[in-house]
Design a protein around this motif. Structure first.
Motif, PDB file in Angstrom:
ATOM      1  N   THR A   1      18.072  -0.791  -5.215  1.00  0.00           N
ATOM      2  CA  THR A   1      20.228  -0.882  -4.654  1.00  0.00           C
ATOM      3  C   THR A   1      19.595   0.343  -4.008  1.00  0.00           C
ATOM      4  O   THR A   1      20.116   0.664  -2.448  1.00  0.00           O
ATOM      5  CB  THR A   1      20.367  -0.434  -6.389  1.00  0.00           C
ATOM      6  N   GLU A   2      18.823   1.282  -3.847  1.00  0.00           N
ATOM      7  CA  GLU A   2      18.905   2.573  -2.847  1.00  0.00           C
ATOM      8  C   GLU A   2      17.943   2.192  -1.830  1.00  0.00           C
ATOM      9  O   GLU A   2      18.021   3.418  -1.150  1.00  0.00           O
ATOM     10  CB  GLU A   2      18.193   3.477  -4.470  1.00  0.00           C
ATOM     11  N   ASN A   3      16.925   1.142  -2.195  1.00  0.00           N
ATOM     12  CA  ASN A   3      16.278   0.682  -0.527  1.00  0.00           C
ATOM     13  C   ASN A   3      15.029   2.243  -1.123  1.00  0.00           C
ATOM     14  O   ASN A   3      14.698   2.434   0.543  1.00  0.00           O
ATOM     15  CB  ASN A   3      16.297   1.092   0.193  1.00  0.00           C
ATOM     16  N   LYS A   4      14.713   2.284  -2.076  1.00  0.00           N
ATOM     17  CA  LYS A   4      13.136   2.864  -1.998  1.00  0.00           C
ATOM     18  C   LYS A   4      12.280   1.784  -2.464  1.00  0.00           C
ATOM     19  O   LYS A   4      12.084   0.943  -3.323  1.00  0.00           O
ATOM     20  CB  LYS A   4      13.528   3.746  -3.251  1.00  0.00           C
ATOM     21  N   ASN A   5      10.980   2.584  -1.261  1.00  0.00           N
ATOM     22  CA  ASN A   5       9.774   1.405  -1.956  1.00  0.00           C
ATOM     23  C   ASN A   5       8.829   2.326  -3.645  1.00  0.00           C
ATOM     24  O   ASN A   5       8.375   3.088  -3.001  1.00  0.00           O
ATOM     25  CB  ASN A   5       9.227   1.545  -0.987  1.00  0.00           C
ATOM     26  N   ALA A   6       9.787   1.977  -4.184  1.00  0.00           N
ATOM     27  CA  ALA A   6       9.095   2.084  -5.351  1.00  0.00           C
ATOM     28  C   ALA A   6       9.019   1.384  -6.343  1.00  0.00           C
ATOM     29  O   ALA A   6       9.989   0.408  -6.279  1.00  0.00           O
ATOM     30  CB  ALA A   6       9.262   4.012  -6.238  1.00  0.00           C
ATOM     31  N   MET A   7       8.366   1.196  -7.567  1.00  0.00           N
ATOM     32  CA  MET A   7       8.673   0.603  -8.748  1.00  0.00           C
ATOM     33  C   MET A   7       7.732   1.084  -9.579  1.00  0.00           C
ATOM     34  O   MET A   7       6.697   2.270 -10.179  1.00  0.00           O
ATOM     35  CB  MET A   7       7.764  -0.480  -8.421  1.00  0.00           C
ATOM     36  N   MET A   8       8.614   1.037 -11.161  1.00  0.00           N
ATOM     37  CA  MET A   8       7.754   1.784 -12.534  1.00  0.00           C
ATOM     38  C   MET A   8       7.033  -0.132 -13.344  1.00  0.00           C
ATOM     39  O   MET A   8       7.918  -0.609 -13.329  1.00  0.00           O
ATOM     40  CB  MET A   8       9.594   2.099 -13.086  1.00  0.00           C
ATOM     41  N   ILE A   9       6.470   0.841 -14.079  1.00  0.00           N
ATOM     42  CA  ILE A   9       5.327  -0.159 -14.640  1.00  0.00           C
ATOM     43  C   ILE A   9       5.309  -0.060 -15.871  1.00  0.00           C
ATOM     44  O   ILE A   9       4.181   1.327 -16.452  1.00  0.00           O
ATOM     45  CB  ILE A   9       3.781  -0.266 -14.070  1.00  0.00           C
ATOM     46  N   PRO A  10       5.620  -0.721 -16.702  1.00  0.00           N
ATOM     47  CA  PRO A  10       5.748  -0.304 -18.468  1.00  0.00           C
ATOM     48  C   PRO A  10       4.046  -0.634 -19.051  1.00  0.00           C
ATOM     49  O   PRO A  10       3.010  -1.387 -18.432  1.00  0.00           O
ATOM     50  CB  PRO A  10       6.384  -1.359 -18.931  1.00  0.00           C
TER      51      PRO A  10
ATOM     52  N   HIS B   1       1.071  -0.985   0.052  1.00  0.00           N
ATOM     53  CA  HIS B   1       0.070   0.148  -0.360  1.00  0.00           C
ATOM     54  C   HIS B   1       0.735   1.128   0.067  1.00  0.00           C
ATOM     55  O   HIS B   1       0.437   2.201  -0.737  1.00  0.00           O
ATOM     56  CB  HIS B   1      -0.893   0.168   0.803  1.00  0.00           C
ATOM     57  N   HIS B   2       1.819   1.154   0.801  1.00  0.00           N
ATOM     58  CA  HIS B   2       3.026   1.944   0.408  1.00  0.00           C
ATOM     59  C   HIS B   2       4.034   2.089  -0.466  1.00  0.00           C
ATOM     60  O   HIS B   2       4.897   3.375  -0.278  1.00  0.00           O
ATOM     61  CB  HIS B   2       3.944   2.318   1.649  1.00  0.00           C
ATOM     62  N   THR B   3       3.974   1.635  -1.118  1.00  0.00           N
ATOM     63  CA  THR B   3       4.271   1.376  -2.330  1.00  0.00           C
ATOM     64  C   THR B   3       4.776   2.429  -3.167  1.00  0.00           C
ATOM     65  O   THR B   3       3.388   2.933  -3.774  1.00  0.00           O
ATOM     66  CB  THR B   3       4.303   0.261  -3.337  1.00  0.00           C
TER      67      THR B   3
ATOM     68  N   HIS C   1      -3.470   5.772  -8.458  1.00  0.00           N
ATOM     69  CA  HIS C   1      -2.674   5.131  -6.818  1.00  0.00           C
ATOM     70  C   HIS C   1      -0.857   5.317  -7.788  1.00  0.00           C
ATOM     71  O   HIS C   1      -0.556   5.475  -7.294  1.00  0.00           O
ATOM     72  CB  HIS C   1      -2.822   4.193  -6.289  1.00  0.00           C
ATOM     73  N   VAL C   2      -1.441   5.951  -9.215  1.00  0.00           N
ATOM     74  CA  VAL C   2       0.301   6.250  -9.602  1.00  0.00           C
ATOM     75  C   VAL C   2       0.229   7.626  -9.379  1.00  0.00           C
ATOM     76  O   VAL C   2      -0.065   8.420  -9.715  1.00  0.00           O
ATOM     77  CB  VAL C   2      -0.037   5.709 -11.515  1.00  0.00           C
ATOM     78  N   ASN C   3       2.303   7.911  -9.416  1.00  0.00           N
ATOM     79  CA  ASN C   3       2.459   9.101  -8.702  1.00  0.00           C
ATOM     80  C   ASN C   3       3.140  10.125  -9.339  1.00  0.00           C
ATOM     81  O   ASN C   3       3.351  10.778  -9.333  1.00  0.00           O
ATOM     82  CB  ASN C   3       3.338   8.791  -8.053  1.00  0.00           C
TER      83      ASN C   3
END
Length: 265
Positions: free
Chosen positions: A37-46, A10-12, A65-67
Motif C-alpha cells: 500500500t505504501e509502495n515500499k519494496n520490502a517483504m516479511m517472510i515467516p 535483488h533490491h527487495t 541478505h535479510v535486513n
C-alpha cells in the motif's frame, strides 16, 4: 515497489518473522499488504525456527541478505546475547523483539511494548493496572512514561525492588495472590505480564485487558476475561497496530530507504 505477484527482486528489503510456529501467524501477510500500500519494496517472510537452531539462524543474519527480523514471544530472551548493539529498553529489560542488520552488526530494540503503550495512550486508557515484575513488565514500564500505572505482584518486597530498579518514584504497589478478592473495575486497562496460572482472584477486570500473548500461548487473563465477560486483547488482536508500528519503526530508522547512514537507536 512490490508488484502484484509479490515477487522478490535483488533490491527487495527482506525481513523475517522468527518463531517456532511463525507460519501460523498472519503478521507477515498483514505487514506485506502495508508495504505494498505504501509502495515500499520490502517483504516479511515467516521463519519457523526451533530453539536449537535459533542462535545459528540469527547469527548468520549478519552476513545474509535479510535486513532484520521480528521475534516471537518465546525467543525474546534468546536474542540479547547475539546483539552487537541494543537500545536502553533492551538493556534494562533483558528482552528484544525486533532486530535490524546494519552492515554485519545486529542492533536490537523493543517494539511490541512501545506499540502497546502507544495504543493505550491514544485510546484514552491511561489508568493501568500492571500485573507482574518480569522482563516484559520492565520493558513496558520503560516505554510507558505517560501512563498512570499501579503495580501488582504476589510478593510486596520483590515488587518494591522492581520499582526501585525501574526508578519509579512514589509507586502505587499492591499485592495480588490466590484467595484474595481483587477488583480492577476502576482501571481503564489491566496489563498482565505475570506468571500466574490463574487470575481467579480478580473479581472484576478493567475496561480492556491485555497480555500480548499469541493464540497458541495459554492466557489466564483471556480465560478470566471470558468468565467475567470482559474485553480481552492479545497479540493477534493487535496485529494492525503492530504492523503499523513495525512500518513506522523501519521508516524512522531509514531502513526502507537506500541510505541508512543516520540510523540511530
Amino acid at each position: 515497489m512490490m508488484n502484484n505477484a509479490n515477487e522478490i527482486s535483488h533490491h527487495t528489503k527482506l525481513y523475517g518473522f522468527i518463531g517456532e510456529s511463525a507460519g501460523q501467524s498472519s503478521i507477515s501477510a498483514t505487514l506485506n499488504k502495508l508495504f505494498k500500500t505504501e509502495n515500499k519494496n520490502a517483504m516479511m517472510i515467516p521463519m519457523n525456527i526451533r530453539e536449537d537452531d535459533f542462535f545459528f539462524t540469527l547469527s548468520n543474519m549478519k552476513k545474509s541478505h535479510v535486513n532484520g527480523a521480528l521475534i516471537s514471544n518465546e525467543y525474546l530472551k534468546n536474542v540479547v546475547e547475539i546483539l552487537d548493539e541494543a537500545s536502553e529498553a533492551v538493556v534494562q529489560s533483558g528482552i528484544c523483539d525486533i532486530v535490524l542488520r546494519d552492515g554485519q552488526k545486529l542492533i536490537g530494540d523493543i517494539l511490541g511494548m512501545r506499540v502497546l503503550a502507544k495504543f493505550l495512550k491514544e485510546n484514552g486508557f491511561k489508568k493501568v493496572a500492571l500485573i507482574g515484575i518480569g522482563a516484559r513488565a520492565k520493558a513496558f514500564c520503560s516505554l510507558a512514561e505517560d501512563l498512570k500505572i499501579s503495580y501488582f505482584h504476589d510478593n510486596i518486597e520483590e515488587l518494591m525492588l522492581f520499582c526501585k530498579e525501574m526508578k519509579i518514584a512514589d509507586a502505587d504497589i499492591n499485592r495480588i495472590a490466590e484467595g484474595m478478592d481483587i477488583d480492577f473495575f476502576a482501571y481503564d486497562a489491566v496489563v498482565d505480564f505475570s506468571d500466574f496460572d490463574s487470575l481467579n482472584m480478580a473479581s472484576k477486570l478493567g475496561g480492556i485487558n491485555l497480555d500480548m500473548k499469541s493464540k497458541k500461548e495459554f492466557s489466564p487473563l483471556k480465560v478470566r476475561a471470558h468468565e467475567l465477560e470482559s474485553k480481552y486483547i492479545g497479540f493477534d488482536e493487535m496485529l494492525n497496530e503492530l504492523c503499523v508500528g513495525v512500518f513506522e519503526f523501519l521508516n524512522e530508522k531509514k531502513h526502507l530507504e537506500d541510505d541508512k547512514s543516520d540510523m540511530k537507536f
